[in-house]
Design an enzyme around this catalytic site. Structure first.
Site, PDB file in Angstrom:
ATOM      1  N   GLU A  61      35.925  52.276  30.182  1.00 22.35           N
ATOM      2  CA  GLU A  61      35.330  51.827  31.273  1.00 22.35           C
ATOM      3  C   GLU A  61      34.151  52.741  31.524  1.00 22.35           C
ATOM      4  O   GLU A  61      33.958  53.785  31.869  1.00 22.35           O
ATOM      5  CB  GLU A  61      36.216  51.806  32.565  1.00 22.35           C
ATOM      6  CG  GLU A  61      35.434  51.462  33.653  1.00 22.35           C
ATOM      7  CD  GLU A  61      34.979  49.907  33.676  1.00 22.35           C
ATOM      8  OE1 GLU A  61      33.568  49.951  33.940  1.00 22.35           O
ATOM      9  OE2 GLU A  61      35.605  49.240  33.548  1.00 22.35           O
ATOM     10  N   CYS A 188      36.099  34.677  41.910  1.00 24.47           N
ATOM     11  CA  CYS A 188      35.858  34.314  43.373  1.00 24.47           C
ATOM     12  C   CYS A 188      35.389  33.151  43.679  1.00 24.47           C
ATOM     13  O   CYS A 188      34.261  32.950  44.357  1.00 24.47           O
ATOM     14  CB  CYS A 188      35.384  35.398  44.343  1.00 24.47           C
ATOM     15  SG  CYS A 188      35.971  37.177  43.686  1.00 24.47           S
ATOM     16  N   THR A 333      40.692  35.190  40.109  1.00 22.93           N
ATOM     17  CA  THR A 333      40.849  35.953  41.142  1.00 22.93           C
ATOM     18  C   THR A 333      41.835  37.035  41.118  1.00 22.93           C
ATOM     19  O   THR A 333      42.247  37.348  40.153  1.00 22.93           O
ATOM     20  CB  THR A 333      41.465  34.954  42.347  1.00 22.93           C
ATOM     21  OG1 THR A 333      42.686  34.825  42.165  1.00 22.93           O
ATOM     22  CG2 THR A 333      40.713  33.669  42.471  1.00 22.93           C
ATOM     23  N   ALA A 335      43.938  38.055  42.915  1.00 18.58           N
ATOM     24  CA  ALA A 335      45.490  37.624  43.078  1.00 18.58           C
ATOM     25  C   ALA A 335      45.956  37.003  42.057  1.00 18.58           C
ATOM     26  O   ALA A 335      47.144  37.399  41.611  1.00 18.58           O
ATOM     27  CB  ALA A 335      45.390  36.387  43.952  1.00 18.58           C
ATOM     28  N   CYS A 367      43.040  32.135  46.799  1.00 18.04           N
ATOM     29  CA  CYS A 367      41.687  32.482  47.214  1.00 18.04           C
ATOM     30  C   CYS A 367      41.554  32.095  48.789  1.00 18.04           C
ATOM     31  O   CYS A 367      41.602  30.851  49.166  1.00 18.04           O
ATOM     32  CB  CYS A 367      40.909  31.499  46.592  1.00 18.04           C
ATOM     33  SG  CYS A 367      38.930  31.831  47.033  1.00 18.04           S
TER      34      CYS A 367
END
Length: 454
Positions: A61, A188, A333, A335, A367
């Site tokens: 990363e 999103c 998302t 989630a 969402c």
């Protein structure tokens, strides 16, 4: 499964043979190598770092900071502080994992090697792809340079451009306000509508709404692919007098004449349509990062090719993927990434122990769509575009409780549970709320006829 064991054994043999010929003093080799330290990558790294010895998990990363990007919609509307949306990457990556702070530039899954930007080749037994998406503003002619010259241009998807959003909303005095949705998968997906509803509310409050023509120009043929939520959103759009133009994809921005050029996706002759704008919120086209898209790991669409239920690569059994970079057919998302993390953990554990992956992800994604300050609908659904709701009430209704959940509670779950590998989605909570029942609602079905986005 024999193929998976053979692949790992061959990878280890190659590593042992390569030590003396490497330009580096010692080539690194990890039991599990995670590419990307976004929400999915951090979660998986924490899960397995807690099981394995220090140094057995590596994370590639390059970024110094980790951001909770769903908050940027609220930042753009002046409802949250940008500084509160991020933390130092060193604070969210597990201490027992090795952080390789550079980019992954090439992938050789046959040799179990990832080549870094430094030129180093890192070897692995098992690879987890969690790179997320890259923003491709440059695919729109006139951008991103247009953001530097036109104060009416903004976007909540970029750290710098989100800071232009509130001033652009506040400085708007009337005319055409356009919000876009591109013809690529995006993260999103509710954000473009959310910032539009919040801007509309702000313009109403300051008394200029009657001077504004608000357009939602979407590349999709529908407003949302789940009928239950589409019905509510269509009511919101009608109540707000917002015009939706479907099958319109932004391809050029002419800042000097303030024109936005859209490709008409429903035109057989690739016709375009020009809109004058006085305010323009751009949702950029997105893709997997270039090195991923150019690797042998992806399908024809450029996303990591995994089984949609097990999240295991369709060709390389020691490779898994989760989150936005995978080709699983559900909304991208945090989630979804959280839920996928639980299934990936079980399946990767099984493969590491010589067994077949068994846990089957159902496509759950969520969402929360804010429709005004203080109101929100909590969208939850599965692969079949059927509602899969956590709470025992109609979540398609605009509610203050769901707004408070979105604004105050979900970010805490994200920082303190999901990133630490302690949150695999609300399945258990859903069962408790529904007295043990965990199936989707059957009375709402997927319909291509709905003017409904996903």
């Amino acid at each position: 499964m024999k193929h998976a064991k053979l692949l790992v054994v061959n990878c280890v043999k190659r590593v042992s043979k390569s030590f003396s010929t490497s330009p580096f003093s010692l080539q690194r080799h990890y039991k599990i190598l995670v590419v990307g330290a976004g929400s999915g990558g951090c979660s998986i790294a924490h899960k397995f770092s807690s099981k394995l010895k220090a140094g057995h998990v590596g994370i590639i990363e390059p970024s110094n900071d980790h951001f909770y990007q769903p908050m940027w919609t609220l930042v753009g509307a002046g409802m949250a502080n940008l500084a509160n949306s991020g933390k130092k990457m060193s604070k969210v990556i597990p201490k027992k994992a090795d952080w390789l702070q550079t980019k992954a530039m090439a992938f050789d899954p046959d040799k179990c090697i990832v080549t870094l930007e430094t030129g180093e080749q890192v070897h692995y037994d098992y690879l987890v792809m969690a790179t997320g998406l890259q923003l491709n503003y440059d695919k729109i002619k006139g951008l991103p340079e247009g953001f530097n010259t036109d104060p009416s241009l903004c976007s909540v998807y970029d750290y710098n451009f989100v800071q232009k959003t509130l001033p652009a909303i506040q400085n708007f005095k009337g005319g055409n306000a356009i919000f876009t949705l591109p013809n690529t998968p995006i993260k999103c997906s509710g954000a473009p509508q959310q910032i539009m509803y919040l801007a509309d509310e702000m313009w109403t409050e300051i008394g200029i709404r009657d001077k504004a023509n608000i357009y939602y120009n979407s590349s999709l043929p529908v407003i949302f692919y789940v009928q239950k939520y589409a019905d509510t959103l269509l009511q919101v759009l009608d109540r707000r007098s917002i015009t939706v133009n479907y099958m319109r994809n932004l391809i050029e921005v002419k800042t000097y004449t303030r024109e936005a050029i859209f490709q008409k996706l429903d035109s057989p002759r690739e016709e375009t349509e020009s809109f004058k704008y006085d305010f323009l919120h751009v949702t950029p086209p997105m893709s997997t990062p270039d090195p991923v898209r150019e690797s042998p790991l992806v399908d024809s669409t450029g996303f990591v090719d995994v089984d949609k239920e097990t999240l295991q690569h369709v060709k390389y059994p020691n490779i898994f993927a989760l989150g936005d970079c995978s080709n699983v057919p559900t909304s991208k998302t945090s989630a979804a990434a959280a839920t996928q993390g639980g299934y990936l953990e079980k399946n990767l554990n099984a493969v590491m122990n010589g067994k077949q992956p068994f846990a089957k992800y159902d496509g759950y994604s969520s969402c929360p769509v804010i429709t005004s300050r203080g109101k929100c609908i909590l969208v939850e659904f599965n692969y079949d575009c059927l509602p899969l709701e956590t709470f025992p009430f109609n979540q398609a209704k605009e509610r203050r409780s769901m707004y408070l959940l979105k604004k105050n509670i979900i970010p805490q779950i994200y920082w303190h549970m999901m990133l630490r590998g302690l949150w695999n989605g609300p399945k258990f909570l859903r069962k408790v709320m529904h007295l043990g029942m965990d199936g989707p609602e059957k009375d709402y079905t997927h319909s291509k006829d709905i003017k409904g986005t996903n």
